[in-house]
Enzyme design. Structure first.
Site, PDB file in Angstrom:
ATOM      1  N   GLY A  79      -5.702  10.992   5.166  1.00 42.32           N
ATOM      2  CA  GLY A  79      -5.651   9.978   6.212  1.00 42.32           C
ATOM      3  C   GLY A  79      -6.864   9.957   7.116  1.00 42.32           C
ATOM      4  O   GLY A  79      -6.784   9.608   8.289  1.00 42.32           O
ATOM      5  N   LEU A  80      -8.037  10.306   6.572  1.00 39.47           N
ATOM      6  CA  LEU A  80      -9.255  10.316   7.396  1.00 39.47           C
ATOM      7  C   LEU A  80      -9.971   8.970   7.413  1.00 39.47           C
ATOM      8  O   LEU A  80     -10.992   8.821   8.067  1.00 39.47           O
ATOM      9  CB  LEU A  80     -10.235  11.375   6.877  1.00 39.47           C
ATOM     10  N   GLY A  81      -9.417   8.024   6.674  1.00 38.56           N
ATOM     11  CA  GLY A  81     -10.057   6.705   6.660  1.00 38.56           C
ATOM     12  C   GLY A  81     -11.207   6.610   5.672  1.00 38.56           C
ATOM     13  O   GLY A  81     -12.196   5.931   5.928  1.00 38.56           O
ATOM     14  N   TYR A 137       7.330   3.002   2.751  1.00 43.20           N
ATOM     15  CA  TYR A 137       7.426   4.099   3.719  1.00 43.20           C
ATOM     16  C   TYR A 137       6.451   5.218   3.409  1.00 43.20           C
ATOM     17  O   TYR A 137       5.996   5.930   4.288  1.00 43.20           O
ATOM     18  CB  TYR A 137       8.831   4.697   3.708  1.00 43.20           C
ATOM     19  N   ASP A 155      -5.794   0.153  -0.030  1.00 43.06           N
ATOM     20  CA  ASP A 155      -7.255   0.249   0.135  1.00 43.06           C
ATOM     21  C   ASP A 155      -7.984  -0.886  -0.577  1.00 43.06           C
ATOM     22  O   ASP A 155      -9.051  -1.313  -0.135  1.00 43.06           O
ATOM     23  CB  ASP A 155      -7.771   1.593  -0.385  1.00 43.06           C
ATOM     24  N   PRO A 213     -13.375  23.959   9.501  1.00 49.60           N
ATOM     25  CA  PRO A 213     -12.652  23.263   8.423  1.00 49.60           C
ATOM     26  C   PRO A 213     -13.614  22.530   7.477  1.00 49.60           C
ATOM     27  O   PRO A 213     -13.404  22.526   6.262  1.00 49.60           O
ATOM     28  CB  PRO A 213     -11.762  22.266   9.167  1.00 49.60           C
ATOM     29  N   CYS A 264       7.446 -14.884   2.563  1.00 54.19           N
ATOM     30  CA  CYS A 264       8.228 -14.365   1.425  1.00 54.19           C
ATOM     31  C   CYS A 264       9.686 -14.149   1.840  1.00 54.19           C
ATOM     32  O   CYS A 264      10.431 -15.115   1.935  1.00 54.19           O
ATOM     33  CB  CYS A 264       7.565 -13.130   0.846  1.00 54.19           C
ATOM     34  N   HIS A 270       2.326 -14.864  -0.181  1.00 58.86           N
ATOM     35  CA  HIS A 270       1.864 -13.912   0.840  1.00 58.86           C
ATOM     36  C   HIS A 270       0.495 -14.339   1.372  1.00 58.86           C
ATOM     37  O   HIS A 270      -0.545 -13.856   0.897  1.00 58.86           O
ATOM     38  CB  HIS A 270       1.772 -12.511   0.245  1.00 58.86           C
ATOM     39  N   GLU A 301      -1.024 -13.533   3.908  1.00 56.72           N
ATOM     40  CA  GLU A 301      -1.804 -12.457   4.543  1.00 56.72           C
ATOM     41  C   GLU A 301      -2.757 -11.771   3.557  1.00 56.72           C
ATOM     42  O   GLU A 301      -3.764 -11.185   3.967  1.00 56.72           O
ATOM     43  CB  GLU A 301      -0.857 -11.424   5.193  1.00 56.72           C
TER      44      GLU A 301
END
Ligand code: GLN
Length: 529
Positions: A13-15, A53, A70, A185, A372, A498, A500
């Site tokens: 989750g560091l992008g 989720y 992504d 780290p 939708c 959709h 979006e």
């Protein structure tokens, strides 16, 4: 062929996706032909069967590929349409290798991870990169995970192939304790990477504040990455600020130098856009009413679409996340908003709350956008309350409903497999002249992306029309309802597709623009009262 590989270390989750997207933006806007590939080291064939989720939104491509979110980021930054080839999963690779084995392609040999799986990985990467100047490859997960080992090995092997030029980038975390930035780290993470034979060429250090000179020196000393190639990717308010952050630290010069690219000046196009994001002239509050709201990434493309609207109009959007299930206890949580969005979803839980939200918007003239499932709940609600079809429902939620106003698509009858079997991807939508949607889109035909099994039951269309519903967009054949309007309202629209997913920074989704602009008018009218 030129490749930029981006791995991640320390934590997930560091992008990485934002870094890859931003680099892609910079290279593409320097006039290079760029594509992005995502490696997802899980055994699912695609993202379609995974819960929002766990992994957030399932993104859908034009060709119907159901992929990791992504790929949505890549498409938005590259302003291009990618294909299912751009997504490589362990499941896909193993399936192909086993199919080949059954066909007899490896007759006589023992099929092994090295070389058979790694060769297949290389083949799939080359296939997706074919025809481009540069392919960026994001390796999902964290270095050290068992799952990603074959991919990293394949990439390591690719580096020594004379036909390839490769740059390895690594995204790492530099935590801060008090006002000290801790580099340990990162040192450990890079040791892991080196132990599998990969020395990174550039580092992207994620930290709250800009990386200090001393932290940079220390990292450089321990990792053999030159200080000039250690990029401080500190926290910014929005992903669209990251390209400039990287550009200002000279990343393009490094890449162009390594790949011997001459000329190719960057045309940076995000100045006005990011200015609007930073300082919107006005603000509206929009409720997103859904059931996956604890996992905000489940609705990432909507959030992005609203950013695109803000970037282009200067109207900021404050999203209010509303748990649809809770609306059964009362509508207080949507009383202070200027507009309501009910997005897509699956399964019955939360649906009655979405129906309440749509009814509230319809009856109180609050701007509404249904996407939708949000389109389907509007049809259900109007059938129940205006056509008085008591218990009207979708057969997805009530198989035995007396009034199946939303029903299974005919071609879905008899389908047993859940993976990749919905109505998926880009389809033509014909918009009827003279309708509100026709004016909004300014076109007779549009192409938008889909992901559904159910649709408006044709048997109820004429009744719904009598209640004031106008189906202003349909499929080519005119049998599948795609856009719905209500009683000439300009602030109420719903789509089976959709919208979006195709929203882009410089070309935002039309229905999202409409919701935000209507919300601003609604807010102003409310203040006058
Ligand atoms: N569950 C509905 C269907 O399958 C809506 C799907 C969606 O919102 N993506 O038709």
């Amino acid at each position: 062929m030129q490749y930029i590989v981006v791995t991640g270390g320390v934590v997930s989750g560091l992008g990485k996706g934002t870094i890859v997207s931003s680099l892609s933006y910079l290279l593409k806007n320097s006039g290079l032909n760029v594509t992005d590939i995502k490696i997802d080291p899980y055994l699912n064939f695609d993202a379609g069967t995974m819960s929002p989720y766990q992994h957030g939104e399932v993104f859908v491509l034009d060709d119907g590929g159901e992929v990791d979110l992504d790929l949505g980021n890549y498409e938005r930054f590259l302003d291009t349409n990618l294909t299912f080839k751009n997504s490589i999963t362990t499941g896909k690779v193993y399936k192909r290798v086993i199919e080949k084995e059954r066909k007899g392609d490896y007759l006589g040999s023992t099929v092994q991870i090295i070389p058979h799986i790694t060769d297949e990985i290389k083949h799939e990467i080359e296939d997706a990169a074919d025809g481009y100047d540069i392919a960026l490859i994001e390796v999902g997960g964290t270095v050290g995970d068992i799952e990603s080992m074959p991919f990293l090995e394949a990439l390591r092997q690719m580096r020594s192939m004379p036909k390839n030029q490769m740059i390895f980038g690594h995204v790492t975390l530099v935590p801060e304790i008090g006002d000290e930035q801790k580099t340990k780290p990162t040192q450990h993470g890079i040791r892991d990477l080196r132990s599998i034979g990969i020395q990174p060429d550039m580092l992207f250090c994620r930290s709250t504040n800009p990386l200090s000179k001393s932290a940079k020196e220390k990292i450089s000393l321990f990792t053999d990455v030159a200080e000039s190639e250690i990029i401080s990717a500190y926290d910014v308010m929005n992903a669209y600020f990251v390209p400039k952050l990287l550009m200002d630290q000279g990343i393009l010069d490094f890449i162009k130098g390594r790949f011997s690219i001459k000329g190719h000046e960057l045309k940076y196009t995000l100045d006005e856009f990011t200015k609007n994001l930073e300082n919107p002239k006005e603000r509206v509050k929009i409720a997103i009413v859904g059931k996956y709201i604890e996992m905000k990434d489940a609705y990432i493309s909507h959030r992005e679409a609203f950013s695109h609207v803000t970037g282009n109009t200067g109207i900021g959007v404050d999203i209010k996340w509303v748990d649809s299930d809770k609306l059964k206890n009362g509508t207080d949580s949507i009383k202070d908003v200027d507009g309501i969005l009910v997005p897509g979803g699956f399964g019955y839980r939360g649906v009655e709350g979405m129906i309440i939200a749509e009814r509230y918007a319809r009856e109180n003239n609050v701007p509404y956008l249904g996407i939708c499932l949000g389109f389907q709940v509007a049809v259900i609600e109007i059938s129940r309350n205006l056509l008085h079809l008591e218990g009207a429902n979708s057969t997805e939620f009530d198989k035995n409903t007396k009034y199946p106003v939303i029903d299974l698509l005919p071609e879905q009858e008899g389908i047993k497999d859940m993976g990749g079997t919905m109505r998926l991807g880009s389809k033509e939508i014909d918009i009827k002249e003279g309708t509100f949607a026709h004016g909004l889109y300014g076109a007779d035909k549009i192409y938008e992306r889909h992901r559904h099994r159910y649709e408006v039951n044709p048997k109820y269309i004429s009744k719904l029309n009598e209640a004031g519903v106008v189906f202003s967009g349909t499929d080519k054949e005119g049998v599948r309802m795609e856009i719905m309007e209500f009683l000439g309202r300009k602030d109420y629209i719903a789509t089976q597709f959709h919208a979006e997913l195709k929203s882009r920074p410089m070309n935002p989704s039309k229905v999202h623009i409409n919701l935000v602009k209507s919300a601003l008018e609604y807010q102003k009218a409310k203040l006058k009262l």
